[in-house]
Enzyme design. Structure first.
Site, mmCIF file in Angstrom:
data_model
loop_
_atom_site.group_PDB
_atom_site.id
_atom_site.type_symbol
_atom_site.label_atom_id
_atom_site.label_comp_id
_atom_site.label_asym_id
_atom_site.label_seq_id
_atom_site.Cartn_x
_atom_site.Cartn_y
_atom_site.Cartn_z
ATOM 1 N N GLN A 9 30.596 35.900 38.115
ATOM 2 C CA GLN A 9 29.548 35.559 39.088
ATOM 3 C C GLN A 9 28.183 35.511 38.433
ATOM 4 O O GLN A 9 27.868 36.322 37.576
ATOM 5 C CB GLN A 9 29.551 36.614 40.208
ATOM 6 C CG GLN A 9 29.081 36.064 41.530
ATOM 7 C CD GLN A 9 29.576 36.897 42.719
ATOM 8 O OE1 GLN A 9 30.626 37.491 42.661
ATOM 9 N NE2 GLN A 9 28.813 36.924 43.788
ATOM 10 N N SER A 88 34.877 40.057 34.785
ATOM 11 C CA SER A 88 34.993 40.340 36.224
ATOM 12 C C SER A 88 35.821 39.251 36.910
ATOM 13 O O SER A 88 37.016 39.120 36.664
ATOM 14 C CB SER A 88 33.596 40.484 36.837
ATOM 15 O OG SER A 88 33.671 40.920 38.166
ATOM 16 N N LEU A 89 35.212 38.446 37.770
ATOM 17 C CA LEU A 89 35.894 37.331 38.430
ATOM 18 C C LEU A 89 36.630 36.451 37.418
ATOM 19 O O LEU A 89 37.714 35.927 37.694
ATOM 20 C CB LEU A 89 34.848 36.498 39.190
ATOM 21 C CG LEU A 89 35.189 35.041 39.478
ATOM 22 C CD1 LEU A 89 36.218 34.954 40.577
ATOM 23 C CD2 LEU A 89 33.942 34.262 39.830
ATOM 24 N N ARG A 113 39.376 37.963 47.454
ATOM 25 C CA ARG A 113 38.537 38.938 46.741
ATOM 26 C C ARG A 113 37.068 38.787 47.183
ATOM 27 O O ARG A 113 36.391 39.768 47.474
ATOM 28 C CB ARG A 113 38.657 38.685 45.241
ATOM 29 C CG ARG A 113 37.814 39.597 44.335
ATOM 30 C CD ARG A 113 37.993 39.141 42.888
ATOM 31 N NE ARG A 113 37.458 40.085 41.909
ATOM 32 C CZ ARG A 113 36.263 39.994 41.366
ATOM 33 N NH1 ARG A 113 35.457 38.997 41.712
ATOM 34 N NH2 ARG A 113 35.856 40.893 40.467
ATOM 35 N N HIS A 195 32.033 46.819 41.105
ATOM 36 C CA HIS A 195 32.591 47.686 40.045
ATOM 37 C C HIS A 195 32.095 49.132 40.174
ATOM 38 O O HIS A 195 31.715 49.767 39.199
ATOM 39 C CB HIS A 195 32.282 47.107 38.663
ATOM 40 C CG HIS A 195 32.823 45.720 38.498
ATOM 41 N ND1 HIS A 195 34.180 45.464 38.399
ATOM 42 C CD2 HIS A 195 32.200 44.516 38.487
ATOM 43 C CE1 HIS A 195 34.349 44.149 38.319
ATOM 44 N NE2 HIS A 195 33.184 43.556 38.381
ATOM 45 N N GLN A 244 40.235 46.852 38.906
ATOM 46 C CA GLN A 244 39.012 46.231 38.409
ATOM 47 C C GLN A 244 37.820 46.306 39.373
ATOM 48 O O GLN A 244 36.681 46.451 38.950
ATOM 49 C CB GLN A 244 39.317 44.761 38.057
ATOM 50 C CG GLN A 244 38.249 44.077 37.235
ATOM 51 C CD GLN A 244 38.030 42.648 37.690
ATOM 52 O OE1 GLN A 244 37.648 42.390 38.827
ATOM 53 N NE2 GLN A 244 38.272 41.720 36.791
#
Length: 297
Positions: A9, A88-89, A113, A195, A244
Site C-alpha cells: 500500500q 505487506s499486501l 483483507r 501490523h 501477517q
C-alpha cells in the site's frame, strides 16, 4: 539468482495499469475478470480516478495487487523467479506470481483483507509513524516503555522503522524517539494501526477466508514478512499469511536473507520504485530493476 519483489500500500498512482490494458489482450482480459469478481469497475478508478478515490482501502489494495500480478503475467517466459517476496499486501501478489494462489483466489483474499482492515480501523482510532535515524533496538525499547499500544510494524531498511498503534501512544512514542536522537518521527497519513495488535479483528476475519482457500505448491520459495525466511510449505505459508496482519513486516531481514541465499538481482513488479530504494539502502551492492511490459510492435 533472480528475486522478484512486489510492493504494498502507498505505491498507487492515478492511471496505474492503463499501459498494460492497452498493450496486452491478456491483461485486458484479466482486468475485466477483476471487475466482475469485485462487483465494481476498479479499472475506471485505476485508469481515470483521482488520487483521493484511489486512496480508499477497498480500492487501493486490489488496485496494487492487480497492477503487480497482471504485469507479472504479461511478462510470460521472461518471468523466471528463483525467489519472491512482497511488502505487506505485496505478499499476496508474490503468492499468485509463484503459483501458490490462483489469480481469482488472490484477488478475493486481497479484497476481503482490505475490507476487514477498514472495519478494524473504524473500531478504534489508530495510526502509524515513521521513525528515521534510530537503531531498531532503541525503537523497540521505546515502544515497550510507552504507555498504551505501540509496536514496531515495518522494518523497511536500516534506520527506517515504522511504528503502529493507538494515536496517543504513537504521539508519546514519537516525542520519546526525538529525545533519543531520531532524525525524524513523523505520524503518517494512514487510516489505522496496520501490523499491530489492533488489527486482531481483521486477522480473525481473514484467517477464516485463508483457511478456506486452496493453496498449491509454489514453484519457488517466498520470503514471508513474518519469518523473513524462505517458505515452500503450503500450510506454513497460510499460517504466516494469517499472522501477517498483527505481526511486523521484516523487510530488511527478508532482503538480507535473500541476498545470503544467493539473490543477485531484485526486480520490482508493480507500481513505483519504493522497494528498489529500500533494497539499495539494505545492501548497496544489490542490483535492482523495474519490470516493464514490452511494447507490442
Amino acid at each position: 539468482m533472480k528475486a522478484y519483489i512486489f510492493p504494498g500500500q502507498g505505491a498507487q498512482f492515478s492511471g496505474m495499469g492503463l499501459d498494460l490494458y492497452e498493450k496486452s489482450p491478456e491483461a485486458q482480459h484479466l482486468f475485466e475478470d477483476a471487475n466482475a469478481i469485485l462487483g465494481f469497475n476498479i479499472t475506471d478508478i485505476m485508469f481515470e480516478g483521482t488520487a483521493e478515490a484511489l486512496k480508499e482501502t477497498k480500492v487501493t489494495q486490489p488496485a496494487i495487487f492487480l497492477h503487480s500480478v497482471i504485469l507479472a503475467k504479461t511478462l510470460g517466459d521472461r518471468f523466471t523467479p528463483d525467489m519472491v517476496a512482497g511488502h505487506s499486501l505485496g505478499e499476496f501478489s508474490a503468492l499468485v506470481a509463484n503459483g501458490a494462489l490462483t489469480f481469482e483466489d488472490g484477488l478475493r483474499l486481497v479484497s476481503q483483507r482490505a475490507l476487514a482492515m477498514q472495519k478494524a480501523c473504524e473500531l478504534q482510532p489508530s495510526t502509524m509513524a515513521a521513525v528515521l535515524g534510530l537503531e531498531d533496538k532503541i525503537v523497540e525499547d521505546i515502544c515497550a516503555q510507552t504507555e498504551g499500544i505501540v509496536v514496531a510494524a515495518n522494518y523497511n531498511c536500516p534506520g527506517q522503522l515504522v511504528i503502529s498503534g493507538e494515536i496517543d501512544a504513537i504521539n508519546r512514542a514519537c516525542e520519546a524517539m526525538k529525545e533519543a536522537g531520531a532524525r525524524r518521527a513523523l505520524v503518517l497519513p494512514v487510516g489505522g494501526a496496520f501490523h499491530s495488535p489492533m488489527m486482531e479483528p481483521a486477522r480473525e476475519e481473514l484467517a477464516a477466508a485463508i483457511e478456506n482457500t486452496l493453496f498449491s505448491k509454489p514453484n519457488c520459495p517466498i520470503y514471508q514478512n513474518v519469518t523473513a525466511s524462505a517458505v515452500l510449505d503450503e500450510a506454513e505459508i497460510k499460517k504466516n499469511l494469517i499472522s501477517q496482519l498483527t505481526a511486523p513486516v521484516r523487510w530488511t531481514q527478508s532482503v538480507q536473507q535473500m541476498i545470503a541465499d544467493g539473490a543477485t538481482l531484485f526486480t520490482e513488479v508493480g507500481p513505483g520504485k519504493v522497494l528498489q530504494g529500500l533494497v539499495k539502502k539494505i545492501n548497496r551492492e544489490a542490483q535492482t530493476a523495474t519490470a516493464t511490459i514490452e511494447t507490442e510492435v
